[in-house]
Design an enzyme around this catalytic site. Structure first.
Site, mmCIF file in Angstrom:
data_model
loop_
_atom_site.group_PDB
_atom_site.id
_atom_site.type_symbol
_atom_site.label_atom_id
_atom_site.label_comp_id
_atom_site.label_asym_id
_atom_site.label_seq_id
_atom_site.Cartn_x
_atom_site.Cartn_y
_atom_site.Cartn_z
ATOM 1 N N LYS A 1 0.832 -1.224 0.000
ATOM 2 C CA LYS A 1 0.000 0.000 0.000
ATOM 3 C C LYS A 1 0.857 1.261 0.000
ATOM 4 O O LYS A 1 0.617 2.169 -0.782
ATOM 5 C CB LYS A 1 -0.858 0.095 1.277
ATOM 6 C CG LYS A 1 -1.968 -0.878 1.412
ATOM 7 C CD LYS A 1 -2.896 -0.457 2.564
ATOM 8 C CE LYS A 1 -2.224 -0.325 3.897
ATOM 9 N NZ LYS A 1 -2.204 -1.442 4.782
ATOM 10 N N ARG B 1 -11.405 1.110 7.546
ATOM 11 C CA ARG B 1 -10.981 -0.258 7.771
ATOM 12 C C ARG B 1 -12.047 -1.049 8.516
ATOM 13 O O ARG B 1 -11.802 -2.176 8.922
ATOM 14 C CB ARG B 1 -9.704 -0.236 8.603
ATOM 15 C CG ARG B 1 -8.657 -1.176 8.077
ATOM 16 C CD ARG B 1 -7.470 -1.129 8.979
ATOM 17 N NE ARG B 1 -6.438 -0.302 8.402
ATOM 18 C CZ ARG B 1 -5.154 -0.414 8.744
ATOM 19 N NH1 ARG B 1 -4.779 -1.290 9.627
ATOM 20 N NH2 ARG B 1 -4.262 0.359 8.201
ATOM 21 N N ARG C 1 10.606 -7.017 7.361
ATOM 22 C CA ARG C 1 10.592 -5.577 7.056
ATOM 23 C C ARG C 1 11.416 -4.779 8.064
ATOM 24 O O ARG C 1 11.341 -5.000 9.270
ATOM 25 C CB ARG C 1 9.130 -5.111 7.060
ATOM 26 C CG ARG C 1 8.929 -3.634 6.913
ATOM 27 C CD ARG C 1 7.573 -3.310 6.366
ATOM 28 N NE ARG C 1 6.465 -3.646 7.261
ATOM 29 C CZ ARG C 1 5.185 -3.399 6.969
ATOM 30 N NH1 ARG C 1 4.865 -2.850 5.821
ATOM 31 N NH2 ARG C 1 4.234 -3.731 7.819
ATOM 32 N N ARG D 1 9.217 -2.470 13.164
ATOM 33 C CA ARG D 1 7.948 -2.024 13.755
ATOM 34 C C ARG D 1 7.516 -3.020 14.827
ATOM 35 O O ARG D 1 7.594 -4.221 14.608
ATOM 36 C CB ARG D 1 6.873 -1.935 12.672
ATOM 37 C CG ARG D 1 6.822 -0.568 12.033
ATOM 38 C CD ARG D 1 5.920 -0.544 10.839
ATOM 39 N NE ARG D 1 4.592 -1.095 11.102
ATOM 40 C CZ ARG D 1 3.576 -0.978 10.256
ATOM 41 N NH1 ARG D 1 3.740 -0.344 9.108
ATOM 42 N NH2 ARG D 1 2.406 -1.503 10.534
ATOM 43 N N ARG E 1 -3.121 -9.463 12.735
ATOM 44 C CA ARG E 1 -3.497 -8.325 11.878
ATOM 45 C C ARG E 1 -4.125 -8.805 10.574
ATOM 46 O O ARG E 1 -5.031 -8.168 10.034
ATOM 47 C CB ARG E 1 -2.273 -7.449 11.584
ATOM 48 C CG ARG E 1 -1.906 -6.556 12.764
ATOM 49 C CD ARG E 1 -0.482 -6.057 12.671
ATOM 50 N NE ARG E 1 -0.277 -5.081 11.630
ATOM 51 C CZ ARG E 1 0.895 -4.880 11.013
ATOM 52 N NH1 ARG E 1 1.947 -5.597 11.330
ATOM 53 N NH2 ARG E 1 0.999 -3.953 10.096
HETATM 54 P P1 AMP Z 1 -0.779 0.235 9.270
HETATM 55 O O1 AMP Z 1 0.489 1.019 9.258
HETATM 56 O O2 AMP Z 1 -1.772 0.743 8.269
HETATM 57 O O3 AMP Z 1 -0.568 -1.243 9.201
HETATM 58 O O4 AMP Z 1 -1.449 0.501 10.709
HETATM 59 C C1 AMP Z 1 -0.799 0.148 11.900
HETATM 60 C C2 AMP Z 1 -1.793 0.027 13.048
HETATM 61 O O5 AMP Z 1 -2.471 1.282 13.231
HETATM 62 C C3 AMP Z 1 -2.908 -0.984 12.809
HETATM 63 O O6 AMP Z 1 -2.514 -2.295 13.153
HETATM 64 C C4 AMP Z 1 -3.995 -0.443 13.732
HETATM 65 O O7 AMP Z 1 -3.714 -0.772 15.086
HETATM 66 C C5 AMP Z 1 -3.838 1.061 13.576
HETATM 67 N N1 AMP Z 1 -4.703 1.592 12.484
HETATM 68 C C6 AMP Z 1 -4.308 2.118 11.273
HETATM 69 N N2 AMP Z 1 -5.364 2.498 10.543
HETATM 70 C C7 AMP Z 1 -6.461 2.221 11.289
HETATM 71 C C8 AMP Z 1 -7.854 2.361 11.071
HETATM 72 N N3 AMP Z 1 -8.369 2.860 9.924
HETATM 73 N N4 AMP Z 1 -8.685 1.962 12.067
HETATM 74 C C9 AMP Z 1 -8.225 1.455 13.207
HETATM 75 N N5 AMP Z 1 -6.927 1.271 13.474
HETATM 76 C C10 AMP Z 1 -6.035 1.646 12.527
#
Ligand code: AMP
Length: 184
Positions: free
Chosen positions: A7, A83, A118, A147, A158
C-alpha cells in the site's frame, strides 16, 4: 490492502503522479504515539497488540486532516482507512466518497514473509527487507528498526483482522472497486 501488501509504495507513486495528499492512518497514529499525545496514548495499546484502534478515535483524526487547506485544494488519497463498516459509514454519512477504490490482493504467505523481514531506516524513512531488499551498507544496517507490530504472531492477528474488516468495507464501495492481484 493487507499489512505489507505494498500500500505505502503504491500510494507514494499515485500521489506523486496526481499531486494528491497522502493520508495514511497508520503513519498518523504512529506520529501521535511518538509525540505522546492523548490520541497516541489511547492508540498505542491497540497498535502494539495488532488490533484496530477504536473507530471514533481514528475517524476524528481523519476528518480533521481532511478539512485542512492542502487536502481541500489538492484532493486526497486515504491509505488504511476506512478499515471497518463503521468507518466507511462515517464517511458516507458526511458525504465523503472517493472517486476510486483500489484493493490489493496478495497471498498470505507473501504477506507474512514481507512483514517479518521488514526494516525501517529512521533517518531516510526508507523501507528495507532483510532478504529481498537488504540495506546498501553497514552504517544503514546498524540503524534499522523493526515495527513493534511486525512479529509473526502480531502479523497473523493483523491479517485476520484485515480479512474481517475488508469484508465489512468492500460492499460500501463495490461500485468503485478496482481489484489488483499482486505476487511478490
Ligand atoms: P498500518 O500502518 O496501516 O498497518 O497501521 C498500523 C496500526 O495502526 C494498525 O494495526 C492499527 O492498530 C492502527 N490503524 C491504522 N489504521 C487504522 C484504522 N483505519 N482503524 C483502526 N486502526 C487503525
Amino acid at each position: 490492502g493487507a499489512p505489507a501488501s505494498g500500500k505505502g509504495t503504491q500510494c507514494r507513486m499515485i500521489v506523486e503522479k496526481y499531486g494528491l495528499v497522502h493520508i495514511s492512518t497508520g503513519d498518523l497514529l504512529r506520529a501521535e504515539v511518538s509525540s505522546g499525545t492523548d490520541i497516541g496514548k489511547k492508540a498505542k495499546e491497540y497498535m502494539d497488540n495488532g488490533m484496530l484502534v477504536p473507530d471514533q478515535v481514528v475517524t476524528d483524526m481523519v476528518v480533521s486532516r481532511l478539512s485542512q487547506p492542502d487536502v481541500r485544494e489538492r484532493g486526497w488519497l486515504l491509505d488504511g482507512y476506512p478499515r471497518s463498516y463503521a468507518q466507511a459509514q462515517s464517511l458516507e454519512s458526511m458525504k465523503i466518497r472517493p472517486d476510486i477504490f483500489i484493493l490489493l490482493e496478495v497471498p498470505d504467505d507473501n504477506l507474512i514473509d514481507r512483514c517479518v523481514g521488514r526494516r525501517l531506516d529512521p533517518v531516510t524513512g526508507k523501507i528495507y527487507h532483510v532478504k529481498n531488499f537488504p540495506p546498501e551498507n553497514e552504517e544503514i544496517s546498524a540503524r534499522l528498526t523493526t515495527r513493534s507490530d511486525d512479529t509473526f504472531e502480531k502479523v497473523k492477528s493483523r491479517l485476520e483482522t484485515y480479512k474481517q474488516n475488508s469484508e465489512a468495507v468492500i460492499p460500501t464501495y463495490s461500485d468503485l472497486l478496482n481489484q489488483v492481484l499482486v505476487y511478490f
